[in-house]
Motif scaffolding. Structure first.
Motif, PDB file in Angstrom:
ATOM      1  N   SER A 175      32.092  16.972  55.717  1.00 41.63           N
ATOM      2  CA  SER A 175      32.379  17.316  54.329  1.00 41.63           C
ATOM      3  C   SER A 175      33.301  18.536  54.319  1.00 41.63           C
ATOM      4  CB  SER A 175      31.085  17.643  53.598  1.00 41.63           C
ATOM      5  OG  SER A 175      30.625  18.919  53.972  1.00 41.63           O
ATOM      6  N   GLY A 176      33.867  18.825  53.164  1.00 40.54           N
ATOM      7  CA  GLY A 176      34.793  19.958  53.040  1.00 40.54           C
ATOM      8  C   GLY A 176      34.181  21.271  53.517  1.00 40.54           C
ATOM      9  N   GLY A 177      32.940  21.515  53.100  1.00 39.46           N
ATOM     10  CA  GLY A 177      32.276  22.757  53.487  1.00 39.46           C
ATOM     11  C   GLY A 177      31.963  22.799  54.977  1.00 39.46           C
ATOM     12  N   GLN A 178      31.579  21.647  55.539  1.00 39.38           N
ATOM     13  CA  GLN A 178      31.293  21.592  56.984  1.00 39.38           C
ATOM     14  C   GLN A 178      32.567  21.817  57.797  1.00 39.38           C
ATOM     15  OE1 GLN A 178      29.520  17.742  56.948  1.00 39.38           O
ATOM     16  NE2 GLN A 178      27.422  18.516  56.734  1.00 39.38           N
ATOM     17  N   GLN A 180      35.024  23.686  56.931  1.00 35.71           N
ATOM     18  CA  GLN A 180      35.291  25.125  56.911  1.00 35.71           C
ATOM     19  C   GLN A 180      34.378  25.857  57.892  1.00 35.71           C
ATOM     20  OE1 GLN A 180      35.243  26.511  52.797  1.00 35.71           O
ATOM     21  NE2 GLN A 180      37.435  26.117  52.631  1.00 35.71           N
ATOM     22  N   SER A 202      35.925  28.875  50.665  1.00 34.26           N
ATOM     23  CA  SER A 202      35.963  28.467  49.256  1.00 34.26           C
ATOM     24  C   SER A 202      35.155  27.208  48.952  1.00 34.26           C
ATOM     25  CB  SER A 202      37.405  28.254  48.818  1.00 34.26           C
ATOM     26  OG  SER A 202      37.989  27.214  49.592  1.00 34.26           O
ATOM     27  N   MET A 203      34.884  26.383  49.989  1.00 31.81           N
ATOM     28  CA  MET A 203      34.159  25.135  49.719  1.00 31.81           C
ATOM     29  C   MET A 203      32.666  25.256  50.037  1.00 31.81           C
ATOM     30  SD  MET A 203      36.796  23.131  49.122  1.00 31.81           S
ATOM     31  CE  MET A 203      36.203  21.473  49.374  1.00 31.81           C
ATOM     32  N   LEU A 204      32.222  26.437  50.398  1.00 28.60           N
ATOM     33  CA  LEU A 204      30.815  26.573  50.771  1.00 28.60           C
ATOM     34  C   LEU A 204      29.965  26.901  49.556  1.00 28.60           C
ATOM     35  CD1 LEU A 204      31.031  28.611  54.091  1.00 28.60           C
ATOM     36  CD2 LEU A 204      31.088  26.158  53.734  1.00 28.60           C
ATOM     37  N   ASP A 205      28.691  26.467  49.620  1.00 27.83           N
ATOM     38  CA  ASP A 205      27.777  26.868  48.572  1.00 27.83           C
ATOM     39  C   ASP A 205      27.504  28.362  48.749  1.00 27.83           C
ATOM     40  OD1 ASP A 205      25.302  26.883  50.477  1.00 27.83           O
ATOM     41  OD2 ASP A 205      26.188  24.883  50.668  1.00 27.83           O
ATOM     42  N   PRO A 206      27.015  29.022  47.692  1.00 28.56           N
ATOM     43  CA  PRO A 206      26.893  30.480  47.755  1.00 28.56           C
ATOM     44  C   PRO A 206      26.088  30.975  48.965  1.00 28.56           C
ATOM     45  CG  PRO A 206      26.565  29.712  45.520  1.00 28.56           C
ATOM     46  CD  PRO A 206      26.676  28.488  46.370  1.00 28.56           C
TER      47      PRO A 206
ATOM     48  N   THR B  42      26.329  21.452  51.061  1.00 27.83           N
ATOM     49  CA  THR B  42      27.437  20.797  51.756  1.00 27.83           C
ATOM     50  C   THR B  42      26.834  19.704  52.637  1.00 27.83           C
ATOM     51  OG1 THR B  42      27.323  22.545  53.409  1.00 27.83           O
ATOM     52  CG2 THR B  42      29.118  22.680  51.865  1.00 27.83           C
ATOM     53  N   GLN B  92      39.489  16.707  47.001  1.00 28.53           N
ATOM     54  CA  GLN B  92      39.577  18.075  47.515  1.00 28.53           C
ATOM     55  C   GLN B  92      40.992  18.291  48.033  1.00 28.53           C
ATOM     56  OE1 GLN B  92      36.505  18.416  50.478  1.00 28.53           O
ATOM     57  NE2 GLN B  92      34.863  18.282  48.985  1.00 28.53           N
ATOM     58  N   GLU B 171      35.579  19.306  43.493  1.00 26.23           N
ATOM     59  CA  GLU B 171      35.874  20.740  43.640  1.00 26.23           C
ATOM     60  C   GLU B 171      37.325  21.058  43.308  1.00 26.23           C
ATOM     61  OE1 GLU B 171      33.863  22.885  46.560  1.00 26.23           O
ATOM     62  OE2 GLU B 171      32.827  21.118  47.345  1.00 26.23           O
ATOM     63  N   GLY B 175      39.273  27.776  45.530  1.00 28.32           N
ATOM     64  CA  GLY B 175      40.385  28.559  46.048  1.00 28.32           C
ATOM     65  C   GLY B 175      41.406  29.003  45.020  1.00 28.32           C
ATOM     66  N   HIS B 204      30.342  23.711  43.337  1.00 31.72           N
ATOM     67  CA  HIS B 204      29.333  24.638  43.850  1.00 31.72           C
ATOM     68  C   HIS B 204      29.105  25.776  42.867  1.00 31.72           C
ATOM     69  CE1 HIS B 204      28.732  22.945  47.722  1.00 31.72           C
ATOM     70  NE2 HIS B 204      29.990  23.034  48.071  1.00 31.72           N
ATOM     71  N   ASN B 246      21.706  28.128  43.472  1.00 31.65           N
ATOM     72  CA  ASN B 246      21.315  29.307  42.725  1.00 31.65           C
ATOM     73  C   ASN B 246      21.435  29.015  41.237  1.00 31.65           C
ATOM     74  OD1 ASN B 246      24.041  29.124  42.644  1.00 31.65           O
ATOM     75  ND2 ASN B 246      24.458  31.159  43.429  1.00 31.65           N
TER      76      ASN B 246
END
Lengths: 312, 293
Positions: A175-178, A180, A202-206, B42, B92, B171, B175, B204, B246
């Motif tokens: 996935s995008g976050g993975q 990164q 930027s693609m990660l959860d907080p 993610t 994305q 998303e 950025g 997110h 959150n």
């Protein structure tokens, strides 16, 4: 201004001969040069001769070894272009760039690049390995690291960003976050002296963003690395040593986070979000609360509400 | 036009040692003309899910229904052209898909592909470019001389040029600077309220969910963990904790006030304006209670 170090002053007072003084002078000037790991002097960039728009407009910036510098600015202000000139992905139209004491030229580009690890927002095109593990190992193989040490380092890096479970996945299927996270594991394993992060989380959860941020802080501490980060995240900017503000290809302000946050509402134009407490303050004012003008943190805002309530 | 997933599973690299199930017997309905947010960790399957909406991925098992059209494991690619005009997808980093010599060429490509005449396509390009905040002077420029944020807008204009009934956004603002994020979110919200476009947003940012979504889908390990209104989701502490989600800053601040001072504001504030109104109401009520007491 002539700068005379304590070393030179001592030598002069002792009356040593001029050749020695000259040598000490050279040494100290080198020391002063290398203290700044990045020096950019009058750097400008335009895409083509015909297109006169300057993407970078006479930029001067020095970054000390071990510093964490955040670059902020609206989209299109030249932030990414600036960092791309640091490792020669973009060659400036004018000006000079000195990395760790060496002026960058087309000839020494490759040796300079070894010192700089860059992670872009979209790491898609940066992957070379067939699996996540291979990809993280790639940079280490390149510098000829022993296999055992390499394996340990790769595992450690993947564990740190919570990606060890996915070590044998193909990068393309992440996935995008993975993706990164995998890209960041790459620089955690190779630990280049200078790490450039261009919206790299930027693609990660907080929560994921916090984990990655803490990890980078740790390795910076462990190896005295220099971090340059482009971000719109106000919390990340707050924790850096210095904030550089860019607008239309120019550096328009440099300061500590406290200095830059005093800009208040103008932060929006500078590409950062306004702190939550400031937005809340505006809403409170709109419904008739006599809120104070100065910047309040969340905690101070809570205190203010408590005091106001008790006086009501 | 309802969107329905019935017993949908999707496996990447099926039949190989590295196979990996991204959607696992998933069932859901997305209502037309609503703004639906999809959230989750993610790797929970959000992007895989939305890639089924324009049949970029076809289910390994199960059926995806969009209006009266069905996508099954055996649906042929020739049947998908009409569907893809109906469902516009902003993936994305859509800027990675720009290819035209000029911005006009890039945006006109889609409409021309569906038989729109060149002069009409140019008018569409000009109109959609304006929607994303770029004026007509950009039409003849190369998309590759633009900043990342501007490229993103051009790519989104290219999707809007097909006037999709369903707009899928994965998303879309990651950025971008906060001002740019706000402008794009306002655009999507206007498309939803003024043109009735169904919006499906993967994000997110809980503030975006709080401010814009009618309905929220929480994805967890390839299936739907919960589907409800933002208020219900943000008051379900279990679902939030399990999925590393959150609450919006406003809710977090209100929770802090409850914890520190025992102030229990009546509503769940989703914006700072809500929170300010709640606080004023709460203070007034307390004041009156004091006088009466």
């Amino acid at each position: 201004m002539v700068f005379i170090s304590q070393k030179v002053r001592n030598a002069l007072m002792k009356g040593v001969d001029s050749a020695i003084i000259e040598r000490i002078l050279m040494e100290t000037s080198e020391e002063r040069m290398t203290k700044n790991i990045i020096e950019m002097a009058d750097v400008s960039f335009r895409y083509t001769e015909e297109n006169p728009d300057l993407i970078l407009d006479n930029v001067n910036l020095s970054i000390e070894k071990g510093e964490w510098v955040t670059i902020i600015g609206p989209n299109g202000s030249g932030k990414s272009t600036l960092t791309k000139t640091m490792n020669g992905l973009i060659l400036p139209s004018d000006g000079k760039i000195v990395i760790d004491g060496t002026e960058m030229t087309e000839e020494n580009l490759w040796s300079v690049r070894r010192k700089i690890g860059m992670v872009f927002q979209n790491p898609e095109n940066q992957f070379v390995g067939a699996t996540v593990e291979d990809d993280v190992a790639f940079g280490l193989e390149n510098i000829g690291m022993a296999r055992d040490e390499m394996k340990t380092r790769v595992k450690d890096a993947l564990l740190r960003v919570d990606m060890w479970d996915l070590a044998d996945r193909q990068p393309a299927n992440l996935s995008g976050g993975q993706k990164q996270r995998a890209a960041i594991a790459g620089i955690i394993a190779s630990r280049p002296e200078i790490i450039v992060l261009d919206e790299a989380t930027s693609m990660l959860d907080p929560l994921g963003r916090q984990i990655v941020f803490d990890t980078i802080k740790d390795i910076k501490q462990e190896d005295n690395l220099t971090i340059i980060s482009i971000t719109h995240d106000i919390n990340e900017a707050l924790e850096s040593d210095r904030i550089v503000v860019m607008e239309k290809g120019k550096i328009v302000a440099v300061g500590t986070p406290e200095e830059i946050f005093a800009y208040g509402e103008r932060l929006i134009d500078l590409g950062l979000e306004v702190p939550f407490s400031e937005t809340l303050k505006t809403s409170l004012r709109d419904v008739g609360f006599p809120v104070p003008k100065e910047y309040l943190t969340d905690e101070r805002m809570m205190e203010w509400l408590w005091i106001y309530n008790s006086k009501m | 036009m309802d969107i329905q997933f019935k017993n949908v599973s999707y496996t990447y690299e099926a039949g190989t040692p590295i196979q990996h199930t991204a959607l696992n017997n998933l069932n859901l309905t997305i209502k037309p003309h609503k703004f639906t947010a999809i959230i989750g960790k993610t790797g929970s399957g959000k992007s895989t899910l939305v890639q089924h909406l324009n049949a970029l991925l076809k289910p390994t098992e199960g059926v995806v229904r969009i209006g009266n059209r069905s996508i099954t494991p055996t649906t042929g690619n020739t049947q998908l052209k009409a569907l893809r005009k109906m469902v516009g997808t902003v993936f994305q980093f859509p800027e990675a898909q720009l290819f035209g010599q000029t911005i006009a060429e890039d945006i006109m490509f889609g409409p021309k592909n569906y038989g729109v005449k060149p002069d009409e396509a140019l008018a569409i390009a000009e109109r959609t470019l304006k929607m994303v905040g770029l004026d007509a002077s950009y039409l003849e420029r190369s998309p590759f001389d633009l900043s990342g944020g501007q490229q993103r807008r051009v790519a989104i204009a290219g999707v809007l040029a097909l006037e999709p009934e369903i707009l899928v956004l994965d998303e879309p603002t990651a950025g971008l600077d906060p001002k740019g994020q706000h402008e794009l979110m306002q655009l999507f919200s206007r498309l939803n309220t003024e043109m009735g476009t169904t919006i499906i947003l993967v994000t997110h940012q809980m503030e975006q969910v709080a401010e814009y979504a009618d309905d929220v889908i929480v994805m967890e390990e390839g299936t739907v963990a919960k589907q409800a209104s933002p208020r219900e989701i943000f008051s379900d502490s279990d679902i939030l904790a399990n999925n590393y989600l959150n609450v919006p800053r406003t809710v977090a601040f209100s929770n802090e006030l409850a914890k520190a001072y025992g102030w229990n504001l009546s509503d769940m504030p989703l914006t700072t304006d809500d929170l300010a109104v709640d606080l004023m109401r709460y203070f007034k009520a307390k004041k009156e209670a004091r006088y009466e007491g």
